[in-house]
Design an enzyme around this catalytic site. Structure first.
Site, PDB file in Angstrom:
ATOM      1  N   HIS A 297       0.864  -1.233  -0.094  1.00 46.10           N
ATOM      2  CA  HIS A 297       0.022   0.002   0.054  1.00 46.10           C
ATOM      3  C   HIS A 297       0.842   1.124  -0.074  1.00 46.10           C
ATOM      4  O   HIS A 297       1.928   1.111   0.566  1.00 46.10           O
ATOM      5  CB  HIS A 297      -0.747  -0.002   1.269  1.00 46.10           C
TER       6      HIS A 297
ATOM      7  N   HIS B 118       3.449  -7.847   1.250  1.00 47.80           N
ATOM      8  CA  HIS B 118       2.839  -8.795   2.251  1.00 47.80           C
ATOM      9  C   HIS B 118       1.579  -9.391   1.490  1.00 47.80           C
ATOM     10  O   HIS B 118       1.208  -9.158   0.477  1.00 47.80           O
ATOM     11  CB  HIS B 118       2.352  -7.939   3.415  1.00 47.80           C
TER      12      HIS B 118
ATOM     13  N   ARG C 261      -1.294  -4.484  -6.468  1.00 47.06           N
ATOM     14  CA  ARG C 261      -1.179  -5.935  -6.332  1.00 47.06           C
ATOM     15  C   ARG C 261       0.002  -6.123  -7.356  1.00 47.06           C
ATOM     16  O   ARG C 261       0.220  -5.850  -8.400  1.00 47.06           O
ATOM     17  CB  ARG C 261      -2.458  -6.508  -6.817  1.00 47.06           C
TER      18      ARG C 261
END
Length: 325
Positions: free
Chosen positions: A106, A181, A201
């Site tokens: 993010h 992650h 992604r």
């Protein structure tokens, strides 16, 4: 003394999200509505088009945003309202990963603001349930360069350089923006995060989405956002009963763990923020003045900022307590 209003402990209708990697555990473990691929239960959300609706009491049917507009600092706190206005700053979820989630990251506040007019996404996880050999992916095995990362990505060998982290119930993790992650298969967890739905992604196991199409990857957007160093994400703490155990303290939220085995009073008279309880085990009675609500595993309650004192009574509850510091 904070002034009092007609506010009370607020429950909200869970917003259930179907995901290609979702399962049935949120229904089986917590009694959420059934579905074969339910990956997320958004417990408390101010995300556009996903605004939480009150489920209990005289304010039932009202949206979270309408309550903030009406009660302002009485609901969220003076500093919080001054900073965020009617935008609720945090998002609370329970997540069931029946399969591996995509490998992702993010952006921070600066990138998210400039690219998406959004908050960044700082988050933490608390593990509620694991299957055998469950693991997270958290950062890289070793510090790498952007060039090394891109080479592995192009060769579809990205998993060779990612760090797998075995997990058990009660483990907690802090995920900073930029940390690569993924939640692994067989894990159910509670997630606390900034109000943001921006995800980059980078790898999705070459699988189709629910609609049969491959999901979009965000290789170019991710390059500038990635932290190419190893991640120190696991939070260290020692359990104790009937007093606050600090798990995580950031500029965005503070999270304590409460293991309640009797009646415990929480004094919030010096706190200028709402408080959210996420029950991660057992059940408890939450009492404010002459109003009480039961909270059990897999449920979430919002305590308005105007309330000074909350009484928790249980013989077996574990509760995450979250607020804006």
């Amino acid at each position: 003394m904070k002034s009092k209003t007609s506010l009370y402990p607020l429950r909200f209708r869970p917003i259930l999200k179907e995901k290609v990697w979702g399962g049935t555990k949120l229904s089986e473990l917590f009694g959420k509505d059934k579905g074969d691929k339910i990956g997320e239960s958004w417990e408390l959300s101010g995300v556009e088009n996903n605004i939480s609706i009150v489920l209990n009491g005289s304010l039932s049917g009202n949206s979270l945003v309408s309550l903030i507009d009406e009660y302002k600092e009485q609901l969220v706190g003076t500093k919080v309202y001054k900073r965020f206005g009617s935008k609720f700053p945090l998002l609370f979820k329970f997540i069931d990963a029946s399969e591996d989630l995509s490998v992702q990251l993010h952006p921070n506040d600066s990138l998210a603001k400039s690219r998406h007019n959004s908050f960044g996404k700082t988050e933490m996880w608390y593990i509620l349930h694991t299957e055998k050999d469950a693991r997270l992916i958290l950062g890289f095995k070793n510090d790498i360069t952007e060039a090394e990362y891109l080479e592995k990505l192009s060769e579809k060998k990205i998993t060779d350089i990612l760090h797998p982290e075995p997990v058990k119930v009660g483990d907690a993790f802090f995920i900073e923006p930029g940390t690569v992650h993924a939640i692994g298969a067989g894990i159910v967890l509670a997630e606390i995060q900034q109000t943001s739905d921006v995800t980059y992604r980078i790898y999705d196991w070459d699988r189709p989405d629910i609609d049969g199409e491959l999901r979009e990857l965000h290789t170019d957007l991710a390059r500038e956002a990635i932290d190419y160093k190893t991640a120190d994400a696991k939070l260290k703490y020692t359990n104790k009963s009937n007093s606050a155990i600090q798990l995580c303290s950031t500029a965005y939220f503070e999270t304590n763990k409460l293991v309640v085995t009797r009646t415990v009073e929480r004094d919030y008279s010096n706190l200028d923020s709402f408080v959210v309880y996420m029950c991660v085990d057992g059940k408890a009675n939450v009492e404010i003045m002459n109003t009480s609500e039961e909270i059990k595993k897999g449920e979430t309650i919002l305590i308005p900022a105007c309330e000074d004192m909350v009484r928790l009574t249980s013989s077996n509850a574990t509760i995450l307590e979250i607020y804006i510091p």
